[in-house]
Structure formats: C-alpha cells, structure tokens
Design an enzyme around this catalytic site. Structure first.
Site, PDB file in Angstrom:
ATOM      1  N   ALA A  64     -12.937  -7.522 -48.334  1.00 21.56           N
ATOM      2  CA  ALA A  64     -11.887  -6.575 -47.946  1.00 21.56           C
ATOM      3  C   ALA A  64     -11.376  -6.949 -46.557  1.00 21.56           C
ATOM      4  O   ALA A  64     -12.144  -7.439 -45.717  1.00 21.56           O
ATOM      5  CB  ALA A  64     -12.465  -5.166 -47.934  1.00 21.56           C
ATOM      6  N   GLY A 110     -16.019  -7.897 -51.114  1.00 23.82           N
ATOM      7  CA  GLY A 110     -15.048  -7.532 -52.160  1.00 23.82           C
ATOM      8  C   GLY A 110     -14.657  -8.712 -53.037  1.00 23.82           C
ATOM      9  O   GLY A 110     -14.284  -8.536 -54.192  1.00 23.82           O
ATOM     10  N   GLU A 113     -17.316  -8.853 -55.555  1.00 22.33           N
ATOM     11  CA  GLU A 113     -17.132  -7.701 -56.456  1.00 22.33           C
ATOM     12  C   GLU A 113     -15.954  -7.949 -57.410  1.00 22.33           C
ATOM     13  O   GLU A 113     -16.003  -7.555 -58.583  1.00 22.33           O
ATOM     14  CB  GLU A 113     -16.928  -6.428 -55.631  1.00 22.33           C
ATOM     15  CG  GLU A 113     -18.195  -6.035 -54.868  1.00 22.33           C
ATOM     16  CD  GLU A 113     -17.950  -5.000 -53.772  1.00 22.33           C
ATOM     17  OE1 GLU A 113     -18.806  -4.137 -53.574  1.00 22.33           O
ATOM     18  OE2 GLU A 113     -16.901  -5.060 -53.099  1.00 22.33           O
TER      19      GLU A 113
END
Ligand code: COA
Length: 255
Positions: A64, A110, A113
C-alpha cells in the site's frame, strides 16, 4: 488516469499495475480502477482468464502507498483504506474466471495480498515475498492474516509478519504458493492462461466456487449461488414462472 490498466488479448484480460517508479505501490485510485476492471471482466463473456501483472522488474508491488495512507486519520484509515482494500481484493478473489498473478519482482504487504487474491501465481527467481508492515508500525490489513493464512502455513506468515523475513521464489514454490518459477513470469502466466481459456468456462467457474466454499471463502453466498444455478435450470422453475404469469396454480413435476 489511474496507474492500473486493463488490456484485452483474445480471451485473456490483463490487469497491469503501472507505477514502477514507486514500485507499483497501491493507491486508492488504483484500488478503484481494480474494482471497476473486475466488474468489466465479469460482465464480458469473451474474457475467460485473468492475468495480473506489473510494470518493471524490481517489484510486482511494494504494498500500500505509505504516503497515501499515512495522511489518513485512524478512523479514515480503518473505515476507508482497510475496508475498501478488503472489498476490492475480495472482488478479485471471487471473480468467476481463473486468475494468475505474474510476480516479476518483490511482492510485499498489499502486493503479496494482491497476489494471494489470485487463483495461482508465477514468480521470477530472485523475487521475494514479505509482510513488512511492522517496519512502518502497522499490520497486514488487506487479508494478509486471513486469506493468505489459508494459502501458507501459519509459521511462514509469522516469519514474514513478526520476524520481517522474506520468502524466496524457490521456497514459495516448495510451499505450493507459486505454481511455477520462471525467468519470464508474465509470459509463463499468459501461457498458463491460454491453456485455461480452452477449458469449459462454466465448469471452471463452478469448480472455483466449490473450492472456495470448501475453503471458507464467501461460503454463505457461494452455497446460495450454486443452489440457485442448479434450481434455475429446473423445469419446475419454468412452470412456476409460467403459472405466475398466467395467473393459475402451478403444476410441479419435480424435474
Ligand atoms: N509506498 C509508497 N512508496 C513506496 C513504497 C510504498 N509501499 N515502496 C516503495 N516506494 C517508493 C520509495 O519511496 C521510492 O520513491 P522515491 O524514489 O520517490 O524515493 C521508490 O518507491 C523506490 O523505492 P526504494 O525504497 O528507493 O527502493 P529500494 O530498492 O531501495 O527498496 C523496498 C525496495 C521494497 C525494500 C522498499 O521500497 C520498501 O521497504 N518499501 C516499503 C515496503 C512496505 O513497507 N510495504 C508495506 C506498506 S503498508
């Protein structure tokens, strides 16, 4: 224009992160684009398989965007950043079509993910996986302790999240987290995708739903979706709707 694009090539939809100068760190705009591309892919019956890839060789995605989320208040961070990311990654994970992530560089936070929201992954040698959130004082928030936990053993998640260790491509292959290690992950992912595009899309969709329901991914909705698909093909459904329209009592046969 967001740094996350959708390209079509025959039956293959390619989602491409395109902000290599920032190691493809994910912004709110990129998440928004990912969600709208997922909707476009879902609605297009000509698109049968999805490849998620990224520009540049250093990073598939370094997580992120720290500059973006660090400006948010705690409430905004939890309510928008974390929950929005969850919703979008769930959307990708629950696409009816098979998805392959081509990891040409590191996948951290992220980024890992995001790769975990795909059905399978291909990785270049030398790339690594990690959950470095504790380095910046936060925790994995876009399914790193949940969906990823279903794909990797608990000690491996802890190695990354609690000990800051990185997992090599070779180890990820041995753990079954990646399907292949290849010098050209994008090319390898497209080859795999072309093979999948030759299979029955409906069979692949139902198999994916059943596997996800078995793994606890969205099982409540999937049970109803699978049951609804089966019942909507019955003669009784046709009779029930016809009777309603003709304002008469239905005569069901059980077929
Ligand atoms: N958010 C925002 N920007 C990021 C970023 C992120 N998660 N990861 C990298 N960048 C930016 C850097 O700020 C740098 O920008 P600049 O050139 O304008 O200074 C650029 O991407 C290149 O990164 P850099 O750190 O110089 O590359 P490196 O090869 O030395 O290190 C990493 C690579 C991935 C180890 C390092 O960038 C890093 O630790 N990134 C953060 C990873 C992380 O914590 N992710 C979880 C976030 S919640």
């Amino acid at each position: 224009m967001s740094a996350l694009h959708l390209n079509r090539s025959g039956p293959i939809a390619e989602i491409r992160l395109d902000n290599p100068d920032k190691l493809n760190a994910l912004t709110a705009g990129m998440l928004e684009a990912l969600e709208s591309h997922c909707t476009a892919i879902e609605r297009d019956p000509d698109l049968r398989v999805v490849v998620v890839t990224a520009e540049g060789e250093r990073a598939f995605c370094a997580g992120a965007d720290i500059e973006a989320w660090s400006k948010l208040s705690p409430a905004e961070f939890a309510r928008h950043w974390v929950r929005d990311g969850h919703r979008v990654f769930d959307r990708l994970a629950r696409l009816s079509k098979p998805t392959v992530a081509a990891i040409s560089g590191h996948a951290f936070g992220g980024g890992l993910e995001l790769a975990a929201a795909c059905d399978i992954r291909v990785m270049v040698p030398g790339a690594t996986l990690g959950l470095p959130e504790a380095n910046v004082g936060i925790v994995p928030g876009w399914s790193g302790t949940q969906r990823l936990r279903r794909l990797l053993p608990e000690p491996v998640i802890k190695e990354m999240a609690l000990f800051g260790r990185r997992i090599t491509a070779e180890r990820a292959l041995a753990l079954g987290f990646v399907a292949d290690v290849s010098e050209n992950a994008r090319e390898a992912a497209h080859e795999i995708a072309l093979g999948a595009a030759k299979l029955s899309p409906r069979a692949a969709e139902v198999a994916k739903n059943m596997i996800h329901a078995g793994a606890g991914e969205d099982s409540a909705a999937l049970i109803e979706a699978l049951g609804s698909a089966a019942i909507s093909a019955s003669e009784d459904r046709g009779e029930g709707v016809a009777a309603f329209r003709e304002k008469r009592k239905p005569s069901f046969t059980g077929r």
